[in-house]
Design a protein around this motif. Sequence first.
Motif, PDB file in Angstrom:
ATOM      1  N   ILE A  80      -8.525   2.529  -5.614  1.00 39.74           N
ATOM      2  CA  ILE A  80      -7.230   2.409  -5.599  1.00 39.74           C
ATOM      3  C   ILE A  80      -6.449   3.365  -4.600  1.00 39.74           C
ATOM      4  O   ILE A  80      -5.541   3.090  -3.928  1.00 39.74           O
ATOM      5  N   PHE A 136     -11.581  -1.632  -2.158  1.00 43.10           N
ATOM      6  CA  PHE A 136     -10.338  -1.773  -2.154  1.00 43.10           C
ATOM      7  C   PHE A 136      -9.983  -3.282  -2.109  1.00 43.10           C
ATOM      8  O   PHE A 136      -9.378  -4.147  -2.959  1.00 43.10           O
ATOM      9  N   ASP A 181       0.181   3.208 -10.901  1.00 47.92           N
ATOM     10  CA  ASP A 181       0.887   2.568 -10.019  1.00 47.92           C
ATOM     11  C   ASP A 181       0.601   1.435  -9.408  1.00 47.92           C
ATOM     12  O   ASP A 181       1.382   0.244  -9.025  1.00 47.92           O
ATOM     13  N   TYR A 182      -0.750   1.297  -8.994  1.00 49.92           N
ATOM     14  CA  TYR A 182      -1.389  -0.003  -8.547  1.00 49.92           C
ATOM     15  C   TYR A 182      -1.264  -0.996  -9.433  1.00 49.92           C
ATOM     16  O   TYR A 182      -0.835  -2.314  -9.098  1.00 49.92           O
ATOM     17  N   THR A 239      -8.644  -6.106  -4.800  1.00 40.46           N
ATOM     18  CA  THR A 239      -7.450  -6.960  -4.563  1.00 40.46           C
ATOM     19  C   THR A 239      -8.166  -8.198  -4.679  1.00 40.46           C
ATOM     20  O   THR A 239      -7.254  -9.140  -5.258  1.00 40.46           O
ATOM     21  N   ARG A 242       2.380  -2.488  -9.485  1.00 40.62           N
ATOM     22  CA  ARG A 242       2.886  -3.253  -8.295  1.00 40.62           C
ATOM     23  C   ARG A 242       2.445  -4.689  -8.557  1.00 40.62           C
ATOM     24  O   ARG A 242       3.157  -5.730  -8.061  1.00 40.62           O
ATOM     25  N   TRP A 243       1.116  -5.040  -8.843  1.00 41.03           N
ATOM     26  CA  TRP A 243       0.946  -6.403  -9.083  1.00 41.03           C
ATOM     27  C   TRP A 243       2.092  -7.165 -10.121  1.00 41.03           C
ATOM     28  O   TRP A 243       2.150  -8.263  -9.999  1.00 41.03           O
ATOM     29  N   ALA A 254      -2.223   3.652  -3.279  1.00 36.53           N
ATOM     30  CA  ALA A 254      -1.533   3.971  -4.439  1.00 36.53           C
ATOM     31  C   ALA A 254      -2.004   5.346  -5.178  1.00 36.53           C
ATOM     32  O   ALA A 254      -3.120   5.573  -4.803  1.00 36.53           O
ATOM     33  N   ARG A 295       0.852  -1.241  -0.138  1.00 37.96           N
ATOM     34  CA  ARG A 295       0.071  -0.026   0.167  1.00 37.96           C
ATOM     35  C   ARG A 295       0.891   1.341  -0.023  1.00 37.96           C
ATOM     36  O   ARG A 295       0.466   2.268  -0.682  1.00 37.96           O
TER      37      ARG A 295
END
Length: 354
Positions: A284, A246, A294-295, A250, A298-299, A289, A162
């Motif tokens: 998000i 969120f 950006d989010y 996820t 990251r994944w 993020a 996060r």
Amino acid sequence: MIDFVIGVGSVLAALLLAAQMRERGRADLLWSRLWFALALLTFLGFVLARSFADIAGFWAALIYTTALVALYPVQYLHVRAVTGAPARVLWPHVLPPLSNVVLIAGLHAMSGARMDVGLLAVDSPQWSWINALTMIVIAILAAYPALSLRRLLNARRAIAFRQGNTAAKRFDWLIAWCVATFLSVIGGWASDLGSQFGFITIDAVAWVTFGTLAVQLLLVGFFVTGTSMAFSPMPETRRTDADIDFERLTAHFQEARPYLQSGLSAERLAESLDWTLPRLTQAIRSGGAGHFNDYLNRWRVEQVIDDIQSGADSPVLELALDAGFGSKSSFNEAFKRHTGLTPTEFRRRSGTSG
């Protein structure tokens, strides 16, 4: 030399307890204050147990061994408080020190029990089951630092996802502390077993017990003085609709892995979720993020990291493209921002090639 270790440990415990007590208004320091107080009591009680014999020695042994056993559940309760999930039921954690009181009382009633360098020993073969019971109790105590480590690693991973690795570093000192605690249990178990079979002296058992506790105090002292907000708990915030969204987002990424789609846009993702674009954006941002890319990245970086650590021998660029990245430059930039390392450096440190 053991007296030197006891002296150093006592001074460290006293200094750290005094530093904690200066922060009078911070309720989140309750368990850590108690831990330092118990550590100090352990060292001082051992000094008394070495100085007295007979009944006085047994009373001193009762004090310091009970304080020593109580360190494990208190550390666990502190970790729970720091990670934002304080324990609501406390009585089960009173059982280990209470069991120690019963055990020491039983030893006091035994004709084969004696004091040796401040430790209790059992000479009579008919009471050998006491040694076996002690070994079982020590093994059970290892569950506390193990559970603490699991909780800390999960919290660190969540914060890193996060807010980034810099924010997550606040957990590193706690992780090191709990690792040292776990190793101290294993060391205590092995040394106690060795003394029963005559492999090591009972004096060596005292070295392992109090030496490892002194190391824990050194670790705590180093990180507390060098880590900002080392004892601060995770902030507790009221769950909003964006927080719930969120969590749903996820879960969707974990199950469907939409990030593997090259060129995935926020509009396409919102449409697949039957959400509006503002709703997706708020979800998000709720997760920490700054923006959608950006989010998403990251994944994708996490996917590449998992592939590397699982031993995949494909070139890193190929792994990046499979994870959804559209170009080498965007991958390198995202990977460096997320991990602080280049992909090549990360792979080299992971011990793989390619």
